[in-house]
Motif scaffolding. Structure first.
Motif, PDB file in Angstrom:
ATOM      1  N   ARG A 176      33.229  82.982 -31.908  1.00 50.53           N
ATOM      2  CA  ARG A 176      34.635  82.566 -31.975  1.00 50.53           C
ATOM      3  C   ARG A 176      34.831  81.612 -33.158  1.00 50.53           C
ATOM      4  O   ARG A 176      34.091  80.639 -33.324  1.00 50.53           O
ATOM      5  CB  ARG A 176      35.049  81.868 -30.675  1.00 50.53           C
ATOM      6  N   THR A 206      36.952  78.822 -35.149  1.00 53.06           N
ATOM      7  CA  THR A 206      37.955  77.774 -34.942  1.00 53.06           C
ATOM      8  C   THR A 206      38.505  77.305 -36.287  1.00 53.06           C
ATOM      9  O   THR A 206      37.965  77.627 -37.353  1.00 53.06           O
ATOM     10  CB  THR A 206      37.337  76.577 -34.204  1.00 53.06           C
ATOM     11  N   LYS A 207      39.562  76.512 -36.234  1.00 52.09           N
ATOM     12  CA  LYS A 207      40.128  75.955 -37.467  1.00 52.09           C
ATOM     13  C   LYS A 207      39.123  75.053 -38.171  1.00 52.09           C
ATOM     14  O   LYS A 207      39.070  75.008 -39.397  1.00 52.09           O
ATOM     15  CB  LYS A 207      41.403  75.179 -37.136  1.00 52.09           C
ATOM     16  N   ARG A 229      28.491  78.991 -36.378  1.00 54.91           N
ATOM     17  CA  ARG A 229      28.879  79.949 -35.338  1.00 54.91           C
ATOM     18  C   ARG A 229      28.066  81.221 -35.535  1.00 54.91           C
ATOM     19  O   ARG A 229      27.405  81.392 -36.566  1.00 54.91           O
ATOM     20  CB  ARG A 229      30.373  80.281 -35.449  1.00 54.91           C
TER      21      ARG A 229
END
Length: 378
Positions: A147, A149-150, A164
């Motif tokens: 996933r 993320t910002k 990640r």
């Protein structure tokens, strides 16, 4: 040259070329502008001093000596290059981003100490590839979520620092293996000759000279059809089309890494490949034979877990149940379509007693195989 006598009784000698070392070293020269008949300075066997000196007292000036030099404990390059290639295969990007170039035109390692440690550990463990892969896939880094993320996009957009997991589509051979293994069709035999699976008619013939044993494609049968993708026979320039579409090499040249493309043809392969359809049919028949009175929801849950290695969510189950009900009604109204749909592949048919039900469940399983998540490591 070696000479053999024909077993059929023919006494004429047959000469066979073999590779061996010459009695004397053939001199090699730098050619003036590459012209073969314009030799200049003579050159001798050697290796880059900056990597490891080729000590003539330790290494013979031949192929065996070069192999000993490459795998010497003092050689810093061989283990690093191989570890980096496996890292790129597992994580989608090497610790050195230019996997095919460790020279001065390549990138510097993002984690030099980690690369050093992995290379030394790999070498000291006896070059144990299985052990190295186990180390990588059991690491916390590998088991991260993919996933994004910002914060990831802001601080590590290219995932150089492994913040990640990387989404990676499975290689062509693995997609075949996934379908065969999850359906129970996979032949787990290790080693042996290559095999020729299902393939569209005429592909070899239009590229063949019409002579020799490979002029025509002769498909294998029985359990050989279900061997791992690594055993599929590849004719030079004519690899199996379903693998070529998923970026398998055509063997025209050496490739350190494969491309990863995303094309509509790949979706067509997953929808129409006989291996995928046969795996769907076999798994549906197996589930219905094992639990003939089970509810559709239970059968779908079991198939979902086998193919995607996780439990289906409530929303997913509801959607798949609805699709199953629609397909079941359609096939009950058209038994001929149901019979035609399940008539795929050479694997023996399971006696389910209800062709419409098997066709409907097969359609659901076929849909599961076509999910992006199925063929993507997340």
């Amino acid at each position: 040259m070696l000479q053999f006598i024909n077993k059929a009784g023919d006494t004429s000698a047959v000469s066979v070329s073999v590779m061996g070392e010459r009695d004397e070293v053939r001199p090699t020269f730098v050619l003036d502008r590459g012209v073969y008949d314009a030799p200049t300075e003579r050159v001798y066997p050697g290796t880059p001093e900056s990597i490891l000196s080729f000590d003539s007292t330790r290494y013979a000036p031949n192929r065996l000596g070069l192999a000993a030099w490459a795998f010497s404990k003092e050689n810093p390059l061989t283990a690093r290059v191989f570890v980096n290639q496996l890292w790129a295969m597992v994580f989608g990007r090497g610790l050195v981003g230019t996997v095919a170039d460790f020279g001065n035109q390549g990138e510097l390692p993002s984690h030099p100490e980690l690369l050093d440690w992995l290379a030394a550990d790999f070498r000291d463990s006896g070059w144990d590839v299985k052990r190295l892969i186990r180390q990588l896939v059991l690491s916390a880094t590998y088991r991260q979520s993919s996933r994004v993320t910002k914060k990831h996009l802001a601080e590590d957009p290219e995932n150089v620092y492994l913040s990640r997991a990387k989404r990676i589509r499975l290689p062509a051979e693995f997609i075949r293996d996934l379908a065969l293994a999850s359906s129970g069709l996979l032949n787990r035999e290790i080693g042996g000759p290559s095999i020729k699976p299902y393939q569209p008619d005429g592909i070899w013939e239009v590229t063949s000279s019409g002579r020799g044993t490979l002029a025509n494609y002769v498909q294998d049968h029985g359990t050989d059809l279900y061997r791992r993708g690594m055993y599929v026979f590849i004719k030079l320039t004519v690899p199996p089309p379903n693998m070529l579409i998923f970026d398998a090499s055509n063997r025209d040249m050496c490739e350190v890494t494969r491309q990863r493309t995303n094309t509509p043809l790949q979706a067509l392969v997953m929808l129409n490949d006989p291996v995928i359809l046969e795996a769907s049919r076999v798994l549906a028949g197996q589930l219905l034979q094992t639990a003939p009175d089970a509810a559709a929801r239970d059968l779908i849950m079991h198939a979902f877990r086998r193919i995607l290695s996780r439990d289906a969510g409530e929303k997913e189950l509801t959607l798949l149940e609805s699709y199953y009900a629609d397909e079941l009604q359609r096939y009950r109204e058209s038994p001929a379509d149901a019979a035609a749909f399940v008539d795929v592949g050479e694997a023996p048919h399971k006696k389910t007693g209800n062709v419409a039900r098997q066709a409907a469940l097969m359609a659901v399983i076929h849909g599961l195989y076509n999910l992006e998540e199925t063929i993507t490591r997340t």
